[in-house]
Write an enzyme that holds these catalytic residues in place. Structure first.
Site, PDB file in Angstrom:
ATOM      1  N   ARG A  45      23.773  -1.865  12.088  1.00  0.00           N
ATOM      2  CA  ARG A  45      23.836  -1.726  13.544  1.00  0.00           C
ATOM      3  C   ARG A  45      22.823  -0.757  14.148  1.00  0.00           C
ATOM      4  O   ARG A  45      22.668  -0.722  15.354  1.00  0.00           O
ATOM      5  CB  ARG A  45      25.251  -1.323  13.951  1.00  0.00           C
ATOM      6  CG  ARG A  45      26.244  -2.438  13.739  1.00  0.00           C
ATOM      7  CD  ARG A  45      27.641  -1.972  14.048  1.00  0.00           C
ATOM      8  NE  ARG A  45      27.847  -1.893  15.493  1.00  0.00           N
ATOM      9  CZ  ARG A  45      28.400  -2.856  16.209  1.00  0.00           C
ATOM     10  NH1 ARG A  45      28.799  -3.950  15.611  1.00  0.00           N
ATOM     11  NH2 ARG A  45      28.567  -2.726  17.502  1.00  0.00           N
ATOM     12  N   LYS A 146      37.133 -17.047   4.787  1.00  0.00           N
ATOM     13  CA  LYS A 146      38.512 -17.335   5.125  1.00  0.00           C
ATOM     14  C   LYS A 146      39.220 -16.039   5.514  1.00  0.00           C
ATOM     15  O   LYS A 146      38.713 -14.975   5.181  1.00  0.00           O
ATOM     16  CB  LYS A 146      39.237 -18.016   3.952  1.00  0.00           C
ATOM     17  CG  LYS A 146      39.140 -17.253   2.633  1.00  0.00           C
ATOM     18  CD  LYS A 146      40.250 -16.478   2.071  1.00  0.00           C
ATOM     19  CE  LYS A 146      41.193 -15.631   2.737  1.00  0.00           C
ATOM     20  NZ  LYS A 146      41.634 -14.410   2.083  1.00  0.00           N
ATOM     21  N   HIS A 176      36.843 -18.059  -2.051  1.00  0.00           N
ATOM     22  CA  HIS A 176      36.178 -17.610  -3.273  1.00  0.00           C
ATOM     23  C   HIS A 176      36.902 -18.065  -4.539  1.00  0.00           C
ATOM     24  O   HIS A 176      36.312 -18.117  -5.605  1.00  0.00           O
ATOM     25  CB  HIS A 176      35.916 -16.089  -3.260  1.00  0.00           C
ATOM     26  CG  HIS A 176      37.108 -15.258  -3.615  1.00  0.00           C
ATOM     27  ND1 HIS A 176      38.063 -14.908  -2.696  1.00  0.00           N
ATOM     28  CD2 HIS A 176      37.504 -14.704  -4.788  1.00  0.00           C
ATOM     29  CE1 HIS A 176      38.984 -14.175  -3.287  1.00  0.00           C
ATOM     30  NE2 HIS A 176      38.675 -14.032  -4.559  1.00  0.00           N
ATOM     31  N   GLU A 214      49.269  -9.792  -7.668  1.00  0.00           N
ATOM     32  CA  GLU A 214      48.287  -8.707  -7.614  1.00  0.00           C
ATOM     33  C   GLU A 214      49.007  -7.377  -7.762  1.00  0.00           C
ATOM     34  O   GLU A 214      50.169  -7.253  -7.356  1.00  0.00           O
ATOM     35  CB  GLU A 214      47.576  -8.708  -6.265  1.00  0.00           C
ATOM     36  CG  GLU A 214      46.802  -9.977  -5.959  1.00  0.00           C
ATOM     37  CD  GLU A 214      45.985  -9.808  -4.693  1.00  0.00           C
ATOM     38  OE1 GLU A 214      44.857  -9.332  -4.791  1.00  0.00           O
ATOM     39  OE2 GLU A 214      46.500 -10.131  -3.607  1.00  0.00           O
ATOM     40  N   ASP A 233      46.745 -14.881   4.365  1.00  0.00           N
ATOM     41  CA  ASP A 233      45.703 -14.297   3.521  1.00  0.00           C
ATOM     42  C   ASP A 233      45.533 -15.053   2.198  1.00  0.00           C
ATOM     43  O   ASP A 233      44.420 -15.198   1.701  1.00  0.00           O
ATOM     44  CB  ASP A 233      46.074 -12.818   3.230  1.00  0.00           C
ATOM     45  CG  ASP A 233      44.986 -12.070   2.480  1.00  0.00           C
ATOM     46  OD1 ASP A 233      43.808 -12.271   2.811  1.00  0.00           O
ATOM     47  OD2 ASP A 233      45.313 -11.288   1.563  1.00  0.00           O
ATOM     48  N   HIS A 238      43.838 -19.888  -0.749  1.00  0.00           N
ATOM     49  CA  HIS A 238      43.734 -19.900  -2.213  1.00  0.00           C
ATOM     50  C   HIS A 238      44.837 -20.739  -2.884  1.00  0.00           C
ATOM     51  O   HIS A 238      44.554 -21.574  -3.727  1.00  0.00           O
ATOM     52  CB  HIS A 238      43.826 -18.474  -2.783  1.00  0.00           C
ATOM     53  CG  HIS A 238      42.802 -17.532  -2.217  1.00  0.00           C
ATOM     54  ND1 HIS A 238      41.536 -17.918  -1.866  1.00  0.00           N
ATOM     55  CD2 HIS A 238      42.863 -16.197  -1.947  1.00  0.00           C
ATOM     56  CE1 HIS A 238      40.861 -16.865  -1.415  1.00  0.00           C
ATOM     57  NE2 HIS A 238      41.646 -15.821  -1.439  1.00  0.00           N
TER      58      HIS A 238
HETATM   59  C1  BG6 Z   1      41.240 -12.268  -0.883  1.00  0.00           C
HETATM   60  C2  BG6 Z   1      42.407 -11.671  -0.142  1.00  0.00           C
HETATM   61  O1  BG6 Z   1      40.878 -13.493  -0.327  1.00  0.00           O
HETATM   62  O2  BG6 Z   1      41.610 -12.457  -2.243  1.00  0.00           O
HETATM   63  C3  BG6 Z   1      42.849 -10.368  -0.778  1.00  0.00           C
HETATM   64  O3  BG6 Z   1      42.012 -11.441   1.214  1.00  0.00           O
HETATM   65  C4  BG6 Z   1      43.121 -10.555  -2.252  1.00  0.00           C
HETATM   66  O4  BG6 Z   1      43.999  -9.852  -0.131  1.00  0.00           O
HETATM   67  C5  BG6 Z   1      41.954 -11.265  -2.925  1.00  0.00           C
HETATM   68  O5  BG6 Z   1      43.331  -9.283  -2.824  1.00  0.00           O
HETATM   69  C6  BG6 Z   1      42.293 -11.631  -4.353  1.00  0.00           C
HETATM   70  O6  BG6 Z   1      41.154 -12.121  -4.984  1.00  0.00           O
HETATM   71  P1  BG6 Z   1      40.953 -11.972  -6.551  1.00  0.00           P
HETATM   72  O7  BG6 Z   1      39.680 -12.705  -6.822  1.00  0.00           O
HETATM   73  O8  BG6 Z   1      40.870 -10.508  -6.836  1.00  0.00           O
HETATM   74  O9  BG6 Z   1      42.153 -12.594  -7.186  1.00  0.00           O
END
Ligand code: BG6
Length: 487
Positions: A45, A146, A176, A214, A233, A238
């Site tokens: 920025r 996302k 991802h 997680e 989220d 996912h």
């Molecule tokens: C993200 C979420 O998309 O994925 C996070 O916003 C989450 O909250 C993360 O922790 C988990 O990704 P990974 O690859 O660590 O399982």
């Protein structure tokens, strides 16, 4: 080999860019996959931020790369690819002209990837300025993160706005999880082995569990997370994407259109959950203080610093796919923060044998189970019943065939979802990105759940370090099922 490209990372000083995107590009460089002549242009920025950017990136690299990945020589060479630029993404000021001058230094057919590592609320304005400043060329692509929107309506608005400036072929929506090598292996397992494919339907399978647990809590994302919650989220994207890969029919070819068409059919066949069906088939939870890995960790409200919040940090769902292949098979989806272990896995529980010849002499036998673990380490386990070979009695017990894929393939390669997806976007390969129709359909299924939660109920509480609230166990117990909890 990929042609050189320019990737402009809007929000270049942000958490995602420093934690994930730059390390991904560094890894691509180390593996020889970043073509010479490529430029990585993180936007910041102000001029002061630009001048200190290389130092900031250097620190981030030391912090976020895995052990053994960082070395001063590679960093020095990689830093040559970095061209930090000043841009205010919501104001069409003169800095944009500087960005244009830099981009126009190279041939017009060099691919431009605009990576919007920004809050979705500013995607539209940013695209509008890109267009007004004539930065969008025929070989430009835009990458967006996302979750797209907070509900179906806001997602439509965002998608419609981006579509004013980029064609659908130019829009790369990231999830991802689809970039994880292990997730792609799900398709490989299913569609290159007749063994699984012939036993992949309601005739053979009793239930399927898809879990992403997680151990992390809010991290530094309280503002975002408390508005989003686990449903938006993790589930809307996912978990539903994993469900699609597990349940879809074989694509006709391995191209983006065929894969997306098959995924979309799964989303369309997902049985809607509305009103009281939400209460009956979904459990939401929120963690309270508890013991995780021998340490007492605070609860969600303490981490948030607020007296109250109804945001869910855990979701468990019993879902059904109404088609011929899956009629009657429950799909259990589960995700949560601050759970007992970090793990993502798919558990396929087969039906019991049709007649147990061992019933009288030996007793009940355990049905076969296939566990596909996606992380932290990838493995495939198949549990079979076998006779104990160490005595004359007929005693049966489950034995496990275990394939540790992570040990076989890990040497010299760092599997990194963002690396794969950024290079795919540069190569114009959209197969692992989400089509607008998928986003729409996923929200169509999620929206009634959010509506119900706004009207009724509060999350059940679970201790940090546990496997979630007791209600989640009861959700399965009504069908005589149990969560498979790893370790
Ligand atoms: C993200 C979420 O998309 O994925 C996070 O916003 C989450 O909250 C993360 O922790 C988990 O990704 P990974 O690859 O660590 O399982």
């Amino acid at each position: 080999m990929l042609n050189p490209f320019d990737i402009i990372i809007f929000g270049g000083g942000g958490d995602l860019a420093l934690r994930k995107l730059l390390p991904a590009m560094y890894r691509a460089y180390q593996e020889g996959n970043l073509p010479q002549g490529t430029r990585i242009l993180p936007t910041v920025r102000g001029a002061d931020k630009r001048d200190e950017y290389i130092d900031t990136a250097h620190k981030a690299m030391k912090e976020y790369l895995a052990k053994g990945e960082y070395n001063a020589k590679d960093w020095k060479a990689f830093a040559e690819f970095l061209v930090p630029v000043v841009v205010n993404v919501t104001e069409a000021d003169s800095h944009w002209d500087e960005l244009k001058t830099i981009l126009d230094e190279h041939e017009a057919d060099k691919s431009r990837v605009f990576y919007l590592s920004l809050p979705p609320a500013v995607y539209g304005t940013c695209c509008e300025i890109l267009s007004a400043k004539e930065l969008i060329t025929d070989t430009s692509r835009v990458v967006v993160e996302k979750p797209i929107g907070y509900c179906g309506k806001s997602a439509e608005e965002i998608n419609a706005k981006i579509a004013q400036f980029f064609s659908e072929e130019q829009i790369f929506r990231i999830d991802h999880y689809l970039g994880k090598e292990t997730v792609q292996n799900l398709m490989a397992l299913r569609f290159s082995n007749s063994l699984f494919e012939n036993l992949w339907d309601a005739k053979s399978i009793d239930n399927i569990q898809i879990s992403i647990s997680e151990t992390v809590g809010l991290e530094s994302r309280a503002g975002f997370y408390d508005k989003a919650g686990a449903l938006r989220d993790m589930v809307q994207n996912h978990l539903l994407q994993l469900l699609c890969l597990v349940a879809m029919e074989s694509p006709h070819k391995l191209n983006a259109n065929s894969i997306r068409t098959e995924k979309l059919k799964v989303l369309e066949a997902l049985r809607p959950l509305v009103a009281e069906q939400v209460d009956e088939n979904i459990v939401r939870g929120q963690y309270v203080p508890g013991d995780l890995d021998g340490k007492l960790v605070p609860g969600y409200l303490e981490e948030l610093g607020e007296g109250s919040s109804a945001t869910e940090t855990f979701v468990a769902i019993k879902a059904h796919i109404d088609n011929w292949r899956w009629a009657g098979v429950p799909f259990y989806l589960r995700t949560g923060k601050r759970m007992h272990k970090r793990c993502a896995e798919i558990v396929v529980e087969y039906k019991p044998v049709s007649h147990n010849v061992y019933e009288q002499d030996v007793g009940p036998i355990q049905p076969n189970r296939l566990v596909i673990r996606l992380q932290p380490e990838e493995s495939i386990q198949l549990t079979l019943m076998s006779k104990r070979l160490d005595n004359l009695e007929m005693q049966l017990e489950p034995v496990t065939l275990n394939i540790e894929l992570s040990e076989t393939y890990s040497k010299g390669f760092h599997s990194d979802a963002y690396k794969r997806l950024m290079l795919d976007a540069a190569a114009n390969n959209p197969a692992l990105f989400i089509h607008r129709d998928e986003v729409r359909q996923a929200w169509k299924w999620i929206d009634p759940i959010i509506e119900r939660w706004q009207e009724k109920g509060i999350p059940s509480l679970y201790r940090a370090g546990s496997w979630g609230p007791d209600d989640a166990d009861e959700l399965l117990a009504t069908n005589n099922h149990r969560w498979f909890n790893t370790g």
